[in-house]
Design an enzyme around this catalytic site. Sequence first.
Site, PDB file in Angstrom:
ATOM      1  CE1 TYR A 145      34.790  65.158  73.053  1.00 48.80           C
ATOM      2  CE2 TYR A 145      33.080  65.986  74.514  1.00 48.80           C
ATOM      3  CZ  TYR A 145      33.458  65.308  73.369  1.00 48.80           C
ATOM      4  OH  TYR A 145      32.493  64.769  72.540  1.00 48.80           O
ATOM      5  CG  ASP A 240      33.848  74.015  76.335  1.00 51.76           C
ATOM      6  OD1 ASP A 240      32.794  74.097  77.000  1.00 51.76           O
ATOM      7  OD2 ASP A 240      34.112  73.040  75.602  1.00 51.76           O
ATOM      8  CE  LYS A 268      28.332  67.799  79.305  1.00 54.91           C
ATOM      9  NZ  LYS A 268      29.674  67.969  78.813  1.00 54.91           N
TER      10      LYS A 268
HETATM   11  C1  LIG Z   1      30.088  67.802  77.324  1.00 57.69           C
HETATM   12  C2  LIG Z   1      31.055  68.786  76.822  1.00 57.69           C
HETATM   13  C3  LIG Z   1      31.032  69.246  75.495  1.00 57.69           C
HETATM   14  C4  LIG Z   1      30.155  68.633  74.449  1.00 57.69           C
HETATM   15  O1  LIG Z   1      28.801  68.801  74.706  1.00 57.69           O
HETATM   16  P1  LIG Z   1      27.745  67.809  73.976  1.00 57.69           P
HETATM   17  O2  LIG Z   1      26.431  68.376  74.362  1.00 57.69           O
HETATM   18  O3  LIG Z   1      28.033  66.457  74.513  1.00 57.69           O
HETATM   19  O4  LIG Z   1      28.020  67.890  72.517  1.00 57.69           O
HETATM   20  C5  LIG Z   1      31.891  70.255  75.137  1.00 57.69           C
HETATM   21  N1  LIG Z   1      32.724  70.811  76.030  1.00 57.69           N
HETATM   22  C6  LIG Z   1      32.783  70.396  77.304  1.00 57.69           C
HETATM   23  C7  LIG Z   1      33.704  71.072  78.254  1.00 57.69           C
HETATM   24  C8  LIG Z   1      31.971  69.354  77.736  1.00 57.69           C
HETATM   25  O5  LIG Z   1      32.080  68.903  78.985  1.00 57.69           O
END
Ligand SMILES: *Cc1c(COP(=O)(O)O)cnc(C)c1O
Length: 430
Positions: A145, A240, A268
């Site tokens: 994701y 990511d 995060k």
């Molecule tokens: C949480 C997450 C996102 C998206 O971040 P948001 O701040 O919710 O838009 C993208 N990539 C990964 C791996 C994530 O865990």
Amino acid sequence: MEDITNNEALYERACHSLVGGVDSPVRAWKSVGGTPIFIASASGAMLRDTDGREYRDYVGSWGPMILGHANPDVVRAISEAAARSSSFGAPCTDEIELAEIIRGVFPSIDKIRFVNSGTEAAMTALRLARGFTGRNKIVKFAGCYHGHSDSLLVAAGSGALTFGVPTSPGITASSAADTIVAPYNSVEAITRIFEECGNDIAAIIVEPWAGNMGLVPPMPGFLEHLRKTSKDAGALLIFDEIITGFRVPEGGVQNILKIRPDLTCLGKIIGGGMPVGALGGDARIMNMLAPVGPVYQAGTLAGNPVAMASGIATLRKLTQTAYQKLEYAAAALGVGLKRAASSAGLDVSISRLGSVLGMFFAPKLPTNLDLVQTTRSDIYPAFFHGMLARGEYFAPSAFEAVFVSLEHTNEIIGRTIESATEVFADLASR
Ligand SMILES: *Cc1c(COP(=O)(O)O)cnc(C)c1O
């Protein structure tokens, strides 16, 4: 389930004004059933709902709360920053400071752009990769994701070379068609995709440990293969690390494995609970972004002084000692959960990267989304509610990670393992 009246009343009220009563779908508990609890406050490892019930928190706001909730130093940094005004819309020194801290830990990052969310970081990474390479196609992996931007809310289509299909109405077939979806951990799929259309591919984007289908580790050689294949084809590699970044003492998975991606997405933890995302990488690529280069990207609240202060205060507390403590607590939880499950005769497998864990109802760890979907996730709702009733707040969805904070003491972890022992025994006797 006696007197959950406040939560029920609030949820009903919320549903009148908010879509589904929530601002992010997973919070509505659709996959586990029941009424979501409304959190009134949180401190350390504990959440407190509007009925005054307390829960040991294993969601940690989905990752950012690595220090625990309301850490006094973070609260102080936030309030001091807010007292100097919550937004300037002009440069501030904390942007430089947070960027320097991140650069100090990630050798692959020369330049940074702060944004407001992980979604924005990944979306910008793709635009930048396309702008830099002059190519359109993106390769992503099923089960990873990267936020909800159009090019990334795409699933594998059918057929030999799987061009993506939108996973949501409102995403055009043409934006999905530029996304190719491969199975996680498949070296062969990547080789085949690059043989067929390597010259059209702008970038591969990957979670170097997949944290959004439970927690699935990369198999040895997989990420190295992505690095080599993308480089040979003139495509970029985007890591990511929005979950994995600052989750481990080395900073990120890229530093553990000594793989240098071209671009890295962060989020995060780097905001310590305030809305932040960041995109960083090689200066030649990053300098394609406006105002230096032609690829446009902007943000009214980007580099927000309160968010920057919260991030700085959080990262400053992540010392080697802190990481050792996190490592110890998370390892104890993993071992305890596994032992509790096997004493009940349940097959549970656990993955772990620093303070984040994956728990699967399966005898061995799955390596891709198809295998994740063959695990016994059907028993997760009963696990979730059994734990909740014992004051343990796990994610309200089977395929989410388990997060441990610095405030998860031996005692707290011990209590949770006791709860899990009872719940697993219940599940096994059904
Ligand atoms: C949480 C997450 C996102 C998206 O971040 P948001 O701040 O919710 O838009 C993208 N990539 C990964 C791996 C994530 O865990």
